[in-house]
Design a protein around this motif. Sequence first.
Motif, short mmCIF file in Angstrom:
data_model
loop_
_atom_site.label_atom_id
_atom_site.label_comp_id
_atom_site.label_asym_id
_atom_site.label_seq_id
_atom_site.Cartn_x
_atom_site.Cartn_y
_atom_site.Cartn_z
N LEU A 89 92.26 -36.79 -8.59
CA LEU A 89 92.19 -35.58 -7.61
C LEU A 89 90.94 -35.81 -7.04
O LEU A 89 89.87 -35.49 -7.68
N GLY A 90 90.84 -36.03 -5.65
CA GLY A 90 89.81 -36.78 -4.87
C GLY A 90 89.09 -35.49 -3.82
O GLY A 90 89.26 -34.46 -4.04
N THR A 119 85.96 -36.03 -2.65
CA THR A 119 84.55 -36.01 -2.78
C THR A 119 83.89 -37.54 -2.91
O THR A 119 84.80 -38.66 -2.91
N LEU A 128 94.70 -36.25 -2.11
CA LEU A 128 93.81 -35.29 -1.01
C LEU A 128 94.89 -34.30 -0.81
O LEU A 128 95.97 -34.27 -0.48
N ALA A 129 94.11 -33.00 -0.58
CA ALA A 129 94.92 -32.06 -0.10
C ALA A 129 95.52 -32.18 1.39
O ALA A 129 96.46 -31.40 1.75
N ARG A 169 93.33 -31.66 3.87
CA ARG A 169 92.93 -30.55 4.45
C ARG A 169 91.91 -30.87 6.01
O ARG A 169 91.88 -29.97 6.78
N GLY A 213 99.39 -30.84 -1.28
CA GLY A 213 99.50 -30.06 -2.43
C GLY A 213 100.68 -30.71 -3.21
O GLY A 213 101.67 -31.37 -2.97
N GLY A 272 102.37 -28.02 -5.22
CA GLY A 272 103.13 -26.67 -5.55
C GLY A 272 103.08 -26.18 -6.89
O GLY A 272 103.55 -26.20 -7.68
N GLY A 273 101.61 -25.90 -6.86
CA GLY A 273 100.78 -25.36 -8.09
C GLY A 273 100.87 -26.26 -9.38
O GLY A 273 101.32 -27.38 -9.38
N HIS A 318 85.91 -31.52 -5.62
CA HIS A 318 84.70 -30.47 -5.20
C HIS A 318 84.37 -29.38 -6.25
O HIS A 318 85.38 -28.84 -6.47
N PHE A 327 83.70 -26.35 -5.72
CA PHE A 327 84.40 -25.25 -5.19
C PHE A 327 85.76 -25.15 -5.10
O PHE A 327 86.15 -24.42 -4.60
N ALA A 375 88.04 -24.74 -7.00
CA ALA A 375 88.44 -24.16 -8.43
C ALA A 375 89.88 -24.19 -8.64
O ALA A 375 90.34 -24.45 -9.84
N HIS A 405 94.48 -25.80 -11.84
CA HIS A 405 95.80 -26.33 -11.98
C HIS A 405 95.93 -27.64 -12.74
O HIS A 405 96.64 -27.90 -13.62
N GLN A 422 86.08 -22.31 5.47
CA GLN A 422 87.16 -21.59 4.67
C GLN A 422 86.73 -20.21 4.37
O GLN A 422 87.54 -19.41 4.09
N LYS A 468 76.63 -24.03 -0.15
CA LYS A 468 77.27 -24.00 -1.24
C LYS A 468 76.40 -24.66 -2.37
O LYS A 468 76.20 -25.89 -2.00
P1 NAP Z 1 91.50 -25.49 -3.63
O1 NAP Z 1 91.19 -24.26 -3.13
O2 NAP Z 1 90.85 -25.41 -5.31
O3 NAP Z 1 93.01 -25.80 -3.76
C1 NAP Z 1 93.92 -25.17 -3.08
C2 NAP Z 1 95.08 -25.81 -3.06
O4 NAP Z 1 94.98 -27.31 -2.41
C3 NAP Z 1 95.52 -26.33 -4.66
O5 NAP Z 1 96.21 -25.45 -5.32
C4 NAP Z 1 96.51 -27.77 -4.35
O6 NAP Z 1 97.83 -27.30 -3.66
C5 NAP Z 1 95.65 -28.11 -2.90
N1 NAP Z 1 94.86 -29.15 -3.31
C6 NAP Z 1 93.41 -29.11 -3.32
N2 NAP Z 1 92.80 -30.20 -3.73
C7 NAP Z 1 93.80 -31.09 -3.63
C8 NAP Z 1 93.96 -32.55 -3.82
N3 NAP Z 1 92.59 -33.15 -4.09
N4 NAP Z 1 95.01 -33.20 -4.10
C9 NAP Z 1 96.34 -32.40 -3.77
N5 NAP Z 1 96.46 -30.99 -3.42
C10 NAP Z 1 94.95 -30.51 -3.46
O7 NAP Z 1 91.02 -26.75 -2.83
P2 NAP Z 1 89.84 -26.70 -1.56
O8 NAP Z 1 88.45 -26.03 -1.98
O9 NAP Z 1 90.66 -26.25 -0.40
O10 NAP Z 1 89.70 -28.20 -1.47
C11 NAP Z 1 90.54 -28.96 -0.70
C12 NAP Z 1 90.10 -30.51 -0.89
O11 NAP Z 1 88.88 -30.53 -0.39
C13 NAP Z 1 89.93 -30.95 -2.39
O12 NAP Z 1 90.16 -32.41 -2.43
C14 NAP Z 1 88.52 -30.91 -2.45
O13 NAP Z 1 88.07 -31.85 -3.48
C15 NAP Z 1 87.95 -31.19 -1.14
N6 NAP Z 1 86.69 -30.72 -0.91
C16 NAP Z 1 86.59 -29.19 -0.94
C17 NAP Z 1 85.35 -28.40 -0.67
C18 NAP Z 1 84.92 -27.20 -0.97
O14 NAP Z 1 83.96 -26.63 -0.61
N7 NAP Z 1 85.81 -26.47 -1.28
C19 NAP Z 1 84.13 -29.44 -0.43
C20 NAP Z 1 84.51 -30.95 -0.25
C21 NAP Z 1 85.52 -31.45 -0.51
P3 NAP Z 1 98.90 -26.85 -4.62
O15 NAP Z 1 98.93 -25.63 -5.31
O16 NAP Z 1 100.17 -26.93 -3.81
O17 NAP Z 1 99.06 -28.17 -5.71
#
Ligand code: NAP
Length: 250
Positions: free
Chosen positions: A3-4, A6, A28-29, A31, A46, A48-49, A70, A72, A74, A79, A134, A193
Amino acid sequence: MILGGTTEARQLAGALAARGDLTVTMSLAGRTQAPVAQPVPVRLGGFGGATGLAAHLTAERVDLLVDVTHPFAARMSEHAVAAAALAGCPLLALRRPPWTPGAGDRWREVAGLAAALGQIGPAPKRLFLAMGRQELGPVVDFPQHRYLVRSVDPIVPPLAVPDVRYIQAVGPFAAEDETRLMREYRIDAVIAKNSGGSAAAGKLAAARTLGLPVYMFARPALPPAPSVADVPAALTWIDHWRASGTARAE
Ligand code: NAP
Ligand code: 3Y8
Protein backbone atom coordinates in the motif's frame (compact mmCIF):
# COMPACT_ATOMS: atom_id res chain seq x y z
CA MET A 1 1.22 -6.16 -2.11
CA ILE A 2 2.50 -2.71 -1.03
CA LEU A 3 0.00 0.00 0.00
CA GLY A 4 1.99 2.97 -1.29
CA GLY A 5 1.85 6.68 -2.06
CA THR A 6 5.16 7.57 -0.41
CA THR A 7 8.84 7.77 -1.30
CA GLU A 8 9.60 4.73 0.85
CA ALA A 9 6.92 2.66 -0.89
CA ARG A 10 8.47 3.32 -4.28
CA GLN A 11 11.99 2.60 -2.95
CA LEU A 12 10.91 -0.63 -1.24
CA ALA A 13 9.12 -1.80 -4.39
CA GLY A 14 12.25 -1.19 -6.44
CA ALA A 15 14.43 -3.15 -4.03
CA LEU A 16 11.99 -6.08 -3.84
CA ALA A 17 11.46 -6.18 -7.61
CA ALA A 18 15.22 -6.69 -8.00
CA ARG A 19 15.04 -9.87 -5.90
CA GLY A 20 13.35 -11.95 -8.51
CA ASP A 21 11.80 -14.37 -6.00
CA LEU A 22 8.80 -12.14 -5.19
CA THR A 23 5.91 -10.82 -7.28
CA VAL A 24 5.29 -7.25 -6.11
CA THR A 25 2.24 -5.05 -6.74
CA MET A 26 1.88 -1.37 -5.73
CA SER A 27 -1.50 -0.11 -4.62
CA LEU A 28 -2.34 3.60 -4.91
CA ALA A 29 -5.60 5.36 -4.09
CA GLY A 30 -5.54 7.19 -7.42
CA ARG A 31 -5.67 10.55 -5.63
CA THR A 32 -3.55 12.39 -8.16
CA GLN A 33 -3.94 12.98 -11.89
CA ALA A 34 -0.46 11.78 -12.85
CA PRO A 35 1.15 9.57 -10.22
CA VAL A 36 4.92 9.11 -10.42
CA ALA A 37 6.01 5.97 -12.27
CA GLN A 38 6.45 2.90 -10.08
CA PRO A 39 9.03 0.09 -10.55
CA VAL A 40 6.30 -2.59 -10.27
CA PRO A 41 2.73 -2.99 -11.61
CA VAL A 42 0.26 -0.57 -10.04
CA ARG A 43 -3.31 -1.17 -8.87
CA LEU A 44 -5.20 2.13 -8.66
CA GLY A 45 -8.22 2.82 -6.48
CA GLY A 46 -9.86 1.89 -3.19
CA PHE A 47 -10.87 -1.63 -2.16
CA GLY A 48 -14.24 -0.82 -0.61
CA GLY A 49 -13.25 -0.71 3.04
CA ALA A 50 -11.50 -3.34 5.15
CA THR A 51 -13.76 -6.16 3.98
CA GLY A 52 -13.06 -5.23 0.36
CA LEU A 53 -9.34 -5.30 1.02
CA ALA A 54 -9.61 -8.65 2.86
CA ALA A 55 -11.48 -10.13 -0.10
CA HIS A 56 -8.78 -8.81 -2.43
CA LEU A 57 -6.00 -10.33 -0.31
CA THR A 58 -7.72 -13.72 -0.43
CA ALA A 59 -8.76 -13.60 -4.08
CA GLU A 60 -5.29 -12.51 -5.22
CA ARG A 61 -3.60 -14.95 -2.78
CA VAL A 62 -1.45 -12.13 -1.38
CA ASP A 63 1.25 -13.66 0.86
CA LEU A 64 2.31 -10.43 2.57
CA LEU A 65 0.67 -7.01 2.87
CA VAL A 66 3.15 -4.15 3.41
CA ASP A 67 1.56 -0.85 4.53
CA VAL A 68 3.87 1.95 3.43
CA THR A 69 1.18 4.62 3.24
CA HIS A 70 1.67 8.15 4.50
CA PRO A 71 1.40 8.67 8.28
CA PHE A 72 -1.75 10.77 7.71
CA ALA A 73 -3.44 8.05 5.64
CA ALA A 74 -4.90 6.69 8.87
CA ARG A 75 -8.03 5.10 7.40
CA MET A 76 -5.95 3.04 4.96
CA SER A 77 -3.69 1.85 7.77
CA GLU A 78 -6.69 0.95 9.93
CA HIS A 79 -8.16 -1.04 7.06
CA ALA A 80 -4.82 -2.76 6.41
CA VAL A 81 -4.66 -4.07 10.00
CA ALA A 82 -8.29 -5.21 10.01
CA ALA A 83 -8.14 -6.78 6.54
CA ALA A 84 -4.89 -8.64 7.17
CA ALA A 85 -6.45 -10.20 10.30
CA LEU A 86 -9.68 -11.03 8.43
CA ALA A 87 -7.80 -12.65 5.55
CA GLY A 88 -5.14 -14.32 7.71
CA CYS A 89 -2.50 -12.47 5.69
CA PRO A 90 0.82 -11.43 7.30
CA LEU A 91 1.20 -7.62 7.61
CA LEU A 92 4.23 -5.37 7.90
CA ALA A 93 3.87 -1.61 8.42
CA LEU A 94 6.68 0.78 7.47
CA ARG A 95 6.09 3.78 9.73
CA ARG A 96 8.65 6.55 9.34
CA PRO A 97 9.44 8.37 12.59
CA PRO A 98 7.92 11.84 13.10
CA TRP A 99 10.08 14.96 12.83
CA THR A 100 11.18 16.39 16.17
CA PRO A 101 12.10 20.06 16.73
CA GLY A 102 15.80 20.87 17.03
CA ALA A 103 17.78 23.94 18.07
CA GLY A 104 16.39 27.03 16.39
CA ASP A 105 13.04 25.46 15.55
CA ARG A 106 9.92 27.46 16.53
CA TRP A 107 7.23 24.74 16.36
CA ARG A 108 3.70 24.86 17.70
CA GLU A 109 2.03 21.45 17.67
CA VAL A 110 -1.62 21.79 16.66
CA ALA A 111 -4.45 19.38 15.86
CA GLY A 112 -5.04 20.80 12.37
CA LEU A 113 -5.57 23.92 10.26
CA ALA A 114 -8.46 25.40 12.28
CA ALA A 115 -6.39 25.16 15.49
CA ALA A 116 -3.37 26.70 13.76
CA LEU A 117 -5.38 29.64 12.39
CA GLY A 118 -6.98 30.12 15.81
CA GLN A 119 -3.52 30.32 17.43
CA ILE A 120 -2.14 32.66 14.73
CA GLY A 121 -4.74 35.23 15.75
CA PRO A 122 -6.55 38.06 13.98
CA ALA A 123 -3.67 40.18 12.62
CA PRO A 124 -3.26 39.60 8.84
CA LYS A 125 -0.30 37.34 8.07
CA ARG A 126 1.34 35.72 5.03
CA LEU A 127 0.91 31.97 5.55
CA PHE A 128 2.52 29.09 3.64
CA LEU A 129 0.06 26.16 3.64
CA ALA A 130 2.22 23.13 2.72
CA MET A 131 -0.21 20.48 4.02
CA GLY A 132 -1.97 19.57 0.82
CA ARG A 133 -5.57 20.32 0.05
CA GLN A 134 -7.73 17.76 1.82
CA GLU A 135 -8.27 19.94 4.90
CA LEU A 136 -8.22 23.56 3.65
CA GLY A 137 -11.83 24.32 4.61
CA PRO A 138 -11.08 26.44 7.72
CA VAL A 139 -9.37 29.23 5.71
CA VAL A 140 -12.76 30.75 4.87
CA ASP A 141 -13.16 31.74 8.53
CA PHE A 142 -9.87 33.67 8.36
CA PRO A 143 -10.10 35.82 5.20
CA GLN A 144 -7.68 38.44 6.55
CA HIS A 145 -4.57 36.41 5.71
CA ARG A 146 -2.54 36.14 2.47
CA TYR A 147 -2.31 32.39 1.70
CA LEU A 148 0.31 30.55 -0.33
CA VAL A 149 -1.12 27.06 -0.95
CA ARG A 150 0.87 24.15 -2.39
CA SER A 151 -0.81 21.02 -3.75
CA VAL A 152 -0.13 18.30 -6.31
CA ASP A 153 -3.13 18.96 -8.51
CA PRO A 154 -5.05 22.22 -9.11
CA ILE A 155 -7.47 23.24 -6.37
CA VAL A 156 -10.89 23.56 -7.93
CA PRO A 157 -13.07 25.33 -7.06
CA PRO A 158 -10.61 27.95 -5.79
CA LEU A 159 -10.72 28.80 -2.09
CA ALA A 160 -13.31 31.43 -1.12
CA VAL A 161 -10.77 33.86 0.35
CA PRO A 162 -9.69 37.20 -1.17
CA ASP A 163 -5.91 36.77 -1.11
CA VAL A 164 -4.52 33.35 -2.12
CA ARG A 165 -1.76 32.12 -4.43
CA TYR A 166 -1.41 28.54 -5.62
CA ILE A 167 1.64 26.40 -6.30
CA GLN A 168 1.31 23.01 -7.99
CA ALA A 169 4.28 20.79 -7.19
CA VAL A 170 5.25 17.25 -6.26
CA GLY A 171 8.05 16.81 -3.73
CA PRO A 172 10.82 16.28 -2.83
CA PHE A 173 11.50 19.94 -2.03
CA ALA A 174 15.07 21.19 -1.45
CA ALA A 175 15.69 23.46 1.54
CA GLU A 176 17.30 26.21 -0.56
CA ASP A 177 14.32 26.30 -2.89
CA GLU A 178 11.97 26.46 0.08
CA THR A 179 13.98 29.33 1.59
CA ARG A 180 13.89 31.23 -1.72
CA LEU A 181 10.13 30.64 -2.02
CA MET A 182 9.41 31.84 1.51
CA ARG A 183 11.60 34.93 1.07
CA GLU A 184 9.93 35.75 -2.24
CA TYR A 185 6.47 35.58 -0.67
CA ARG A 186 7.61 37.19 2.61
CA ILE A 187 6.05 34.28 4.53
CA ASP A 188 5.35 34.87 8.25
CA ALA A 189 4.52 31.28 9.25
CA VAL A 190 4.50 27.74 7.80
CA ILE A 191 1.67 25.24 8.27
CA ALA A 192 2.64 21.57 7.83
CA LYS A 193 1.82 17.96 8.64
CA ASN A 194 4.28 15.98 10.70
CA SER A 195 4.94 13.61 7.83
CA GLY A 196 8.52 12.70 8.70
CA GLY A 197 10.91 11.51 6.03
CA SER A 198 13.14 13.74 3.96
CA ALA A 199 11.09 14.76 0.91
CA ALA A 200 9.01 17.37 2.71
CA ALA A 201 11.54 18.40 5.36
CA GLY A 202 13.08 21.20 3.29
CA LYS A 203 10.42 23.67 4.46
CA LEU A 204 11.38 23.01 8.08
CA ALA A 205 15.05 23.83 7.41
CA ALA A 206 13.93 26.95 5.54
CA ALA A 207 11.69 28.04 8.43
CA ARG A 208 14.63 27.55 10.83
CA THR A 209 16.92 29.61 8.58
CA LEU A 210 14.37 32.40 8.34
CA GLY A 211 13.39 32.18 12.03
CA LEU A 212 9.74 31.48 11.14
CA PRO A 213 7.21 29.63 13.33
CA VAL A 214 5.92 26.28 12.07
CA TYR A 215 2.40 25.12 12.99
CA MET A 216 2.86 21.35 12.94
CA PHE A 217 -0.12 18.98 12.70
CA ALA A 218 0.17 16.10 15.15
CA ARG A 219 -0.13 12.68 13.57
CA PRO A 220 -3.28 10.60 13.84
CA ALA A 221 -3.01 7.52 16.06
CA LEU A 222 -2.53 4.27 14.12
CA PRO A 223 -3.50 0.75 15.23
CA PRO A 224 -0.65 -1.46 16.50
CA ALA A 225 1.00 -3.61 13.81
CA PRO A 226 4.36 -5.32 13.23
CA SER A 227 6.34 -2.27 12.08
CA VAL A 228 9.73 -0.96 10.99
CA ALA A 229 10.93 2.62 10.55
CA ASP A 230 12.69 2.59 7.18
CA VAL A 231 13.32 0.69 3.94
CA PRO A 232 16.49 -1.20 5.03
CA ALA A 233 14.67 -2.51 8.13
CA ALA A 234 11.71 -3.52 5.96
CA LEU A 235 14.01 -5.45 3.62
CA THR A 236 15.60 -7.28 6.57
CA TRP A 237 12.18 -8.12 8.01
CA ILE A 238 11.01 -9.44 4.62
CA ASP A 239 14.18 -11.53 4.29
CA HIS A 240 13.42 -13.22 7.63
CA TRP A 241 9.76 -13.65 6.70
CA ARG A 242 10.77 -15.22 3.37
CA ALA A 243 13.32 -17.50 5.02
CA SER A 244 10.77 -18.68 7.56
CA GLY A 245 8.67 -19.94 4.68
CA THR A 246 5.51 -18.43 6.09
CA ALA A 247 3.97 -17.87 2.68
CA ARG A 248 0.25 -18.64 3.14
CA ALA A 249 -0.77 -22.25 3.07
CA GLU A 250 -1.94 -23.30 -0.37
P1 NAP B 1 -6.91 7.67 3.75
O1 NAP B 1 -7.73 8.85 4.09
O2 NAP B 1 -6.21 6.91 4.83
O3 NAP B 1 -7.80 6.58 2.95
C1 NAP B 1 -9.08 6.90 2.44
C2 NAP B 1 -9.47 5.78 1.48
O4 NAP B 1 -8.68 5.91 0.30
C3 NAP B 1 -9.15 4.38 1.99
O5 NAP B 1 -10.14 3.92 2.87
C4 NAP B 1 -9.06 3.59 0.69
O6 NAP B 1 -10.34 3.40 0.11
C5 NAP B 1 -8.34 4.60 -0.20
N1 NAP B 1 -6.88 4.45 -0.16
C6 NAP B 1 -5.99 5.17 0.55
N2 NAP B 1 -4.73 4.81 0.28
C7 NAP B 1 -4.82 3.81 -0.64
C8 NAP B 1 -3.86 3.00 -1.32
N3 NAP B 1 -2.54 3.18 -1.14
N4 NAP B 1 -4.32 2.05 -2.19
C9 NAP B 1 -5.65 1.89 -2.39
N5 NAP B 1 -6.61 2.63 -1.79
C10 NAP B 1 -6.18 3.57 -0.92
O7 NAP B 1 -5.84 8.04 2.62
P2 NAP B 1 -5.33 9.51 2.16
O8 NAP B 1 -4.80 10.25 3.32
O9 NAP B 1 -6.39 10.12 1.31
O10 NAP B 1 -4.09 9.10 1.24
C11 NAP B 1 -4.34 8.61 -0.06
C12 NAP B 1 -3.03 8.20 -0.67
O11 NAP B 1 -2.13 9.31 -0.72
C13 NAP B 1 -2.32 7.09 0.08
O12 NAP B 1 -1.67 6.25 -0.85
C14 NAP B 1 -1.26 7.83 0.87
O13 NAP B 1 -0.11 7.03 1.11
C15 NAP B 1 -0.93 8.96 -0.08
N6 NAP B 1 -0.43 10.14 0.63
C16 NAP B 1 -1.25 10.72 1.55
C17 NAP B 1 -0.76 11.83 2.24
C18 NAP B 1 -1.61 12.52 3.26
O14 NAP B 1 -1.17 13.58 3.71
N7 NAP B 1 -2.75 11.98 3.62
C19 NAP B 1 0.56 12.30 1.96
C20 NAP B 1 1.34 11.67 0.98
C21 NAP B 1 0.84 10.57 0.32
P3 NAP B 1 -11.25 2.05 0.40
O15 NAP B 1 -11.80 2.23 1.76
O16 NAP B 1 -12.29 2.09 -0.68
O17 NAP B 1 -10.33 0.86 0.29
C1 3Y8 C 1 -1.23 9.99 -4.52
C2 3Y8 C 1 1.77 9.78 -5.57
C3 3Y8 C 1 7.25 9.29 -4.41
C4 3Y8 C 1 6.22 9.74 -3.43
C5 3Y8 C 1 6.33 11.22 -3.15
C6 3Y8 C 1 6.51 11.37 0.86
C7 3Y8 C 1 6.98 12.42 -0.10
C8 3Y8 C 1 6.61 13.79 -2.14
C9 3Y8 C 1 5.76 15.40 0.41
C10 3Y8 C 1 4.58 20.07 0.91
C11 3Y8 C 1 4.12 18.70 1.39
C12 3Y8 C 1 1.54 16.39 1.19
C13 3Y8 C 1 1.00 15.64 -0.07
C14 3Y8 C 1 3.30 15.30 0.05
C15 3Y8 C 1 4.52 14.69 -0.08
C16 3Y8 C 1 5.94 12.78 -1.18
C17 3Y8 C 1 5.44 11.58 -1.96
C18 3Y8 C 1 4.62 13.32 -0.63
C19 3Y8 C 1 3.05 16.52 0.88
C20 3Y8 C 1 2.06 11.86 -3.95
C21 3Y8 C 1 1.22 10.80 -4.61
C22 3Y8 C 1 -0.06 10.87 -4.13
C23 3Y8 C 1 -0.09 11.88 -3.16
C24 3Y8 C 1 -1.29 12.29 -2.39
C25 3Y8 C 1 -1.09 13.61 -1.74
C26 3Y8 C 1 -2.26 14.18 -0.94
C27 3Y8 C 1 -1.57 15.23 -0.04
C28 3Y8 C 1 -0.18 14.68 0.15
C29 3Y8 C 1 0.74 16.58 -1.21
C30 3Y8 C 1 1.91 10.41 -6.94
C31 3Y8 C 1 2.64 12.87 -4.91
C32 3Y8 C 1 0.86 17.72 1.39
C33 3Y8 C 1 1.39 15.54 2.48
O1 3Y8 C 1 -6.38 15.18 -3.19
C34 3Y8 C 1 -5.20 15.40 -3.10
O2 3Y8 C 1 -4.56 16.27 -3.78
C35 3Y8 C 1 -4.42 14.57 -2.11
C36 3Y8 C 1 -3.14 14.89 -1.92
C37 3Y8 C 1 -2.98 13.09 -0.16
C38 3Y8 C 1 -2.24 15.45 1.31
C39 3Y8 C 1 -3.48 16.27 1.29
O3 3Y8 C 1 -4.14 16.22 2.34
O4 3Y8 C 1 -3.71 16.95 0.27
N1 3Y8 C 1 -0.04 13.56 -0.76
N2 3Y8 C 1 1.11 12.48 -3.03
C40 3Y8 C 1 -1.09 8.63 -3.81
C41 3Y8 C 1 -2.25 7.71 -4.11
O5 3Y8 C 1 -3.02 7.98 -5.05
O6 3Y8 C 1 -2.34 6.68 -3.41
O7 3Y8 C 1 0.99 11.08 -7.35
O8 3Y8 C 1 2.95 10.20 -7.52
C42 3Y8 C 1 3.15 11.16 -3.17
C43 3Y8 C 1 4.04 11.97 -2.33
N3 3Y8 C 1 3.67 13.05 -1.72
O9 3Y8 C 1 6.99 8.24 -5.04
O10 3Y8 C 1 8.30 9.96 -4.50
O11 3Y8 C 1 7.00 10.24 0.73
O12 3Y8 C 1 5.66 11.68 1.73
N4 3Y8 C 1 2.16 14.81 -0.45
C44 3Y8 C 1 2.37 15.94 3.58
O13 3Y8 C 1 3.36 15.22 3.76
O14 3Y8 C 1 2.14 17.01 4.19
C45 3Y8 C 1 3.53 17.85 0.27
O15 3Y8 C 1 3.96 20.61 -0.04
O16 3Y8 C 1 5.53 20.59 1.54
